[in-house]
Design an enzyme around this catalytic site. Structure first.
Site, PDB file in Angstrom:
ATOM      1  CD  GLU A 104      -2.045  -5.103  -9.204  1.00  0.00           C
ATOM      2  OE1 GLU A 104      -1.668  -6.107  -9.814  1.00  0.00           O
ATOM      3  OE2 GLU A 104      -2.280  -5.052  -7.856  1.00  0.00           O
ATOM      4  CG  ASP A 134      -2.075  -0.865   0.931  1.00  0.00           C
ATOM      5  OD1 ASP A 134      -2.400  -1.550  -0.018  1.00  0.00           O
ATOM      6  OD2 ASP A 134      -2.822  -1.198   2.059  1.00  0.00           O
TER       7      ASP A 134
END
Length: 253
Positions: A166, A140
């Site tokens: 992503e 993250d």
């Protein structure tokens, strides 16, 4: 309360004045003398009745105004809360970019206003490796760094969204082919320059692959996405850390 008292007093004295005027006109006209009792009745009765009635009326009116102000204040607070909730619902919790649904809605809305522009799809390279080696919390952190790099790479007014784990997208409003290529390369370079150190001092490289397409006049959002996706796949296949952009849908087919 003092304002209500003064307004009621003004009404009461006005009533007394009118009552006395009528008494001076009507009573002699009827042939009766104006006695002390008549004077008192003409003064005290309207004074008391008008004062009490007007005080109650003004008090109720004041309460109604206060209630209206409170209602207006509550309505404004509710509207502000609704705007905040709507804004929060349209954003990705982690990056603050538009979420997938809102991004595509914004893209569709922009396409209705102008035919010019370019769509970029940006995907983090080898990101599963980052998650597997360092954990999802560290992953993250890497995504936030990549999101920041994308934001630095685009122009003011461009639309950004996180459309997958992503995977990001950028709609470059009104961009020409040359402008879109410059923006795509700037994004790629900004990510490449990140110095990501998840453990000790060892730098883990972060890169992205970018596929893009300039907007043809008749192309739908779905067609643009498919075309940009094909160029993203090509960038991945050719070794990653690349940006590949086509001029129109036919070239991307």
């Amino acid at each position: 309360m003092s304002r209500i008292f003064l307004k009621s007093a003004a009404v009461a004295f006005a009533s007394v004045a009118i009552s006395l005027l009528l008494t001076l006109i009507v009573v002699p006209a009827m042939g009766f003398p104006i006695s002390r009792t008549v004077w008192l009745a003409s003064t005290l009765c309207p004074l008391m009745l008008a004062w009490i009635a007007s005080a109650r009326t003004f008090w109720q009116s004041d309460r109604l105004k206060n209630a209206h102000r409170e209602l207006a204040r509550a309505h404004a607070q509710l509207a502000a809360a609704h705007r905040r909730l709507s804004e929060k619902a349209s954003r990705d919790d982690m990056t603050g970019m538009l979420n997938r649904e809102t991004f595509f809605a914004a893209l569709d809305g922009s396409r209705r206003k102008t035919d010019r522009g370019a769509l970029l799809i940006i995907d983090a390279d080898h990101f599963k490796t980052v998650n597997d080696n360092f954990g999802h919390l560290t992953g993250d952190d890497a995504l936030l760094l990549i999101a920041g790099a994308i934001e630095r790479g685009v122009r003011s007014g461009d639309v950004l969204g996180r459309i997958g784990g992503e995977e990001f997208a950028a709609f470059l409003v009104g961009a020409t082919e040359q402008e879109a290529r410059r923006v795509a390369e700037r994004i790629r370079r900004e990510v490449e320059l990140i110095r990501f150190r998840p453990v000790d001092e060892r730098i883990v490289p972060l890169t992205v692959s970018i596929g893009g397409i300039t907007c043809a006049e008749s192309a739908t959002v779905s067609e643009l996405m498919r075309a940009a996706d094909r160029r993203l796949y090509e960038a991945k296949h050719r070794g990653r850390n690349l940006s590949i952009l086509d001029r129109d849908i036919s070239e991307a087919a």
